[in-house]
Motif scaffolding. Sequence first.
Motif, PDB file in Angstrom:
ATOM      1  N   SER A   1       1.066  -1.109   0.111  1.00 18.65           N
ATOM      2  CA  SER A   1      -0.148  -0.113  -0.036  1.00 18.65           C
ATOM      3  C   SER A   1       1.008   1.372   0.106  1.00 18.65           C
ATOM      4  O   SER A   1       1.802   1.321   0.589  1.00 18.65           O
ATOM      5  N   ASP A   2       0.485   2.369  -0.687  1.00 20.71           N
ATOM      6  CA  ASP A   2       1.156   3.411  -0.820  1.00 20.71           C
ATOM      7  C   ASP A   2       0.343   4.725  -0.472  1.00 20.71           C
ATOM      8  O   ASP A   2       0.618   5.745  -0.604  1.00 20.71           O
ATOM      9  N   ARG A   3      -0.881   4.544   0.357  1.00 17.38           N
ATOM     10  CA  ARG A   3      -1.791   5.432   0.676  1.00 17.38           C
ATOM     11  C   ARG A   3      -0.951   6.701   1.621  1.00 17.38           C
ATOM     12  O   ARG A   3      -0.160   6.075   2.203  1.00 17.38           O
ATOM     13  N   PRO A   4      -1.257   7.661   1.252  1.00 13.29           N
ATOM     14  CA  PRO A   4      -0.880   9.084   2.033  1.00 13.29           C
ATOM     15  C   PRO A   4      -1.185   8.741   3.569  1.00 13.29           C
ATOM     16  O   PRO A   4      -2.025   7.996   3.827  1.00 13.29           O
ATOM     17  N   GLY A   5      -0.415   9.239   4.270  1.00 16.05           N
ATOM     18  CA  GLY A   5      -0.684   9.150   5.811  1.00 16.05           C
ATOM     19  C   GLY A   5       0.407   8.324   6.689  1.00 16.05           C
ATOM     20  O   GLY A   5       1.546   8.194   6.391  1.00 16.05           O
ATOM     21  N   VAL A   6       0.036   7.563   7.386  1.00 18.91           N
ATOM     22  CA  VAL A   6       0.903   6.771   8.418  1.00 18.91           C
ATOM     23  C   VAL A   6       0.564   5.347   8.344  1.00 18.91           C
ATOM     24  O   VAL A   6       1.411   4.666   9.066  1.00 18.91           O
ATOM     25  N   LEU A   7      -0.221   4.835   7.469  1.00 19.59           N
ATOM     26  CA  LEU A   7      -0.059   2.920   7.266  1.00 19.59           C
ATOM     27  C   LEU A   7      -0.419   2.674   8.483  1.00 19.59           C
ATOM     28  O   LEU A   7      -0.032   1.499   8.859  1.00 19.59           O
ATOM     29  N   GLY A   8      -1.351   3.398   9.530  1.00 17.34           N
ATOM     30  CA  GLY A   8      -1.828   2.679  10.676  1.00 17.34           C
ATOM     31  C   GLY A   8      -0.897   2.823  11.868  1.00 17.34           C
ATOM     32  O   GLY A   8      -1.394   1.877  12.816  1.00 17.34           O
TER      33      GLY A   8
ATOM     34  N   GLU B   1       4.077   9.581  -0.292  1.00 11.81           N
ATOM     35  CA  GLU B   1       3.503   9.883  -1.260  1.00 11.81           C
ATOM     36  C   GLU B   1       3.041   8.805  -2.177  1.00 11.81           C
ATOM     37  O   GLU B   1       3.468   7.802  -2.498  1.00 11.81           O
ATOM     38  N   PRO B   2       1.736   9.030  -2.907  1.00 10.25           N
ATOM     39  CA  PRO B   2       1.107   7.753  -3.467  1.00 10.25           C
ATOM     40  C   PRO B   2       1.702   7.442  -5.014  1.00 10.25           C
ATOM     41  O   PRO B   2       2.433   8.558  -5.543  1.00 10.25           O
ATOM     42  N   GLY B   3       1.680   6.611  -5.427  1.00 13.21           N
ATOM     43  CA  GLY B   3       2.109   6.391  -6.988  1.00 13.21           C
ATOM     44  C   GLY B   3       2.891   4.975  -7.016  1.00 13.21           C
ATOM     45  O   GLY B   3       3.104   4.427  -7.980  1.00 13.21           O
ATOM     46  N   TYR B   4       3.435   4.531  -6.063  1.00 11.67           N
ATOM     47  CA  TYR B   4       4.363   3.387  -5.998  1.00 11.67           C
ATOM     48  C   TYR B   4       3.901   2.192  -6.700  1.00 11.67           C
ATOM     49  O   TYR B   4       4.427   1.649  -7.631  1.00 11.67           O
ATOM     50  N   PRO B   5       2.743   1.868  -6.252  1.00 11.42           N
ATOM     51  CA  PRO B   5       2.132   0.414  -7.008  1.00 11.42           C
ATOM     52  C   PRO B   5       1.922   0.542  -8.214  1.00 11.42           C
ATOM     53  O   PRO B   5       1.449  -0.325  -9.259  1.00 11.42           O
ATOM     54  N   ALA B   6       1.912   1.656  -8.941  1.00 12.77           N
ATOM     55  CA  ALA B   6       1.492   1.981 -10.269  1.00 12.77           C
ATOM     56  C   ALA B   6       2.593   1.293 -11.276  1.00 12.77           C
ATOM     57  O   ALA B   6       2.450   1.379 -12.573  1.00 12.77           O
TER      58      ALA B   6
ATOM     59  N   ASN C   1      12.609  -0.850   6.733  1.00 15.58           N
ATOM     60  CA  ASN C   1      11.576  -0.613   5.858  1.00 15.58           C
ATOM     61  C   ASN C   1      10.754   0.739   6.266  1.00 15.58           C
ATOM     62  O   ASN C   1       9.968   1.052   5.440  1.00 15.58           O
ATOM     63  N   HIS C   2      11.150   1.319   7.026  1.00 16.52           N
ATOM     64  CA  HIS C   2      10.558   2.762   7.411  1.00 16.52           C
ATOM     65  C   HIS C   2      11.179   3.736   6.555  1.00 16.52           C
ATOM     66  O   HIS C   2      10.678   4.926   6.683  1.00 16.52           O
ATOM     67  N   LEU C   3      12.037   3.505   5.757  1.00 13.28           N
ATOM     68  CA  LEU C   3      12.531   4.311   4.830  1.00 13.28           C
ATOM     69  C   LEU C   3      11.861   3.860   3.340  1.00 13.28           C
ATOM     70  O   LEU C   3      12.197   2.773   2.864  1.00 13.28           O
ATOM     71  N   VAL C   4      10.997   4.805   2.570  1.00 20.00           N
ATOM     72  CA  VAL C   4      10.530   4.253   1.610  1.00 20.00           C
ATOM     73  C   VAL C   4      10.758   5.290   0.392  1.00 20.00           C
ATOM     74  O   VAL C   4      11.009   6.396   0.654  1.00 20.00           O
ATOM     75  N   PRO C   5      10.588   5.316  -0.969  1.00 20.95           N
ATOM     76  CA  PRO C   5      10.816   6.175  -1.636  1.00 20.95           C
ATOM     77  C   PRO C   5      10.217   7.396  -1.595  1.00 20.95           C
ATOM     78  O   PRO C   5      10.582   8.408  -1.980  1.00 20.95           O
ATOM     79  N   GLY C   6       8.766   7.314  -1.305  1.00 20.92           N
ATOM     80  CA  GLY C   6       7.994   8.344  -1.273  1.00 20.92           C
ATOM     81  C   GLY C   6       7.809   9.098   0.192  1.00 20.92           C
ATOM     82  O   GLY C   6       6.746   9.850   0.460  1.00 20.92           O
TER      83      GLY C   6
ATOM     84  N   GLY D   1       6.410  -5.339  -0.953  1.00 22.70           N
ATOM     85  CA  GLY D   1       5.524  -6.283  -0.953  1.00 22.70           C
ATOM     86  C   GLY D   1       4.656  -6.190   0.280  1.00 22.70           C
ATOM     87  O   GLY D   1       3.521  -6.645   0.404  1.00 22.70           O
ATOM     88  N   VAL D   2       5.166  -5.454   1.297  1.00 20.00           N
ATOM     89  CA  VAL D   2       4.335  -5.043   2.383  1.00 20.00           C
ATOM     90  C   VAL D   2       4.349  -3.539   2.393  1.00 20.00           C
ATOM     91  O   VAL D   2       3.306  -2.873   2.952  1.00 20.00           O
ATOM     92  N   LEU D   3       5.526  -3.150   2.416  1.00 22.15           N
ATOM     93  CA  LEU D   3       5.544  -1.343   2.310  1.00 22.15           C
ATOM     94  C   LEU D   3       5.927  -0.923   1.122  1.00 22.15           C
ATOM     95  O   LEU D   3       6.634  -1.814   0.152  1.00 22.15           O
ATOM     96  N   PRO D   4       5.644   0.213   0.601  1.00 19.42           N
ATOM     97  CA  PRO D   4       5.675   0.708  -1.015  1.00 19.42           C
ATOM     98  C   PRO D   4       7.241   1.140  -1.183  1.00 19.42           C
ATOM     99  O   PRO D   4       7.707   2.180  -1.298  1.00 19.42           O
TER     100      PRO D   4
END
Length: 497
Positions: free
Chosen positions: A36-43, A55-60, A264-269, A319-322
């Motif tokens: 998932s790459d939804r904006p915000g905090v991933l719960g 930032e959204p867009g990764y799964p595209a 995994n707390h560091l992602v491209p977006g 596969g779990v984080l964007p």
Amino acid sequence: MPTLTIETGAPARVTVRGPGGTWHAPEDAVQDLTASDRPGVLGMDRDPSDGSVIEPGYPAHFLADGTAEVPVPRGACTVVVERGPEHRRVERVVDVGAGPARVAAVPERWADLAGAGWWSGDLHVHRPLADAAALLRAEDLHLGAFVTRWNDQPTAADEPAAGGGTGAPAGGAPRAALTVDGDRHAVAPVTEDERGGGAVLLHGAAVPDLPGTGADDWWSPPSRALVDAARAVGAFVEAEKLTWWDAPVLMATGAPDAVGVLTNHLVPGGVLANEAWGRPRDRAAHPGRAGAFRYQLGLWYRFLGLGLRLPASAGSASGVLPAPPGWNRVHVQAPGPLTVEGFYAGLRAGRSVVTNGPLLTVTVGDAGPGGTVPAARHRVRAEARTPDGAARVEVVVDGRVAARSDGPALDATLDLRGAGWVAARAWQPDPRTIRLAHTSPVHVDGPGPDPAEHRAFFARWVADLAVMARAEPGRFPSAARRDEVLDLYDRAARFYR
């Protein structure tokens, strides 16, 4: 829709965005269908000051093997093609008309670490083994550790047979479930035990009776028991990150072979600026996104200050984080042609550099990461390369910056008498996330600094664990299981006295 043909020249990761902001991909292409790459905090944010933003867009994105044909709307389409940090990112804008269109977007190789004996790997991948060949090629990765067993998750359908007796970890030393191009290896089985105390990765081991994540299993049996059983059959043990509650217990009762420094707390977006359900940081001392990461880094420095030899590793949890495999990657020095055995031996020996941006090298005297130098004055040379040259370098001695440069190269002479370890790190500007490279330490042979402060820090941490265990009997299915965990905490407490 008209068809846009994209020529990538070799396997690569591709993103296509249409004129209306929509994303487009071929129907049969390999994509990340889980993250998932939804904006915000991933719960996971526990405090509003954390400020996690993705930032959204990764799964595209999708993977291409030299060419791709993408149905797109008419108008200006943006094409981005990437192939890991050793190739230049390519971005093209194509004006698509009524008929077919074509664009060449070939990432140029600007660095070749494998040619110098440094091989890239991602030690935490949650993608199907069936996609491994395409992923390794597209991300220019030489080793990926594919998690096939995870608490409360079905065993991966394509997990390789590991043998072994019922109830005991099967498998052994890490091995390739798949090898492509001679030197790109997908390692499996890999077990991730992730519960109340945190996560450990057992490379090469399949655990048939992995605990669940219900109340009775959340803290018991302790991961220490699984680690010891997996190590007994030859598995490579990695602490996934150091903010987990059980991290100081693991270190005190039998340190892992490597630790996650870029996690995994560091992602491209963006950055997940939290500790998930681990030990929360002091947010006054470590505010915001940068503070969250510096807290993680500081914990590694404290463990090194105790004299523990903990090589730096990296993983993306793709596969779990964007993030794509290899976004956070470790380069390991090993003789070629690369073997799985050689990669893990080099990592265990500390010949590693982790990065999600700069390509960093360091020498202390004549020693590189994992080496040892006498306690004396030494020339320290470090260089961080990026496609545009934008990076700044620092030399860290016992957790404190001893020298820095505003540019990508540093050359300094340092007095290391009384020091315990030396490492280099390099920062690359990025408005969205933290881009960092960090070497494993070069060790100094001699009496190091007094570790009393670090011992006291982790002694308090373990004491907090024991208090919580006694105050919350519902954590454990029985008093005997609680006492088993308390005995483990007592062993850890003795280590830090």
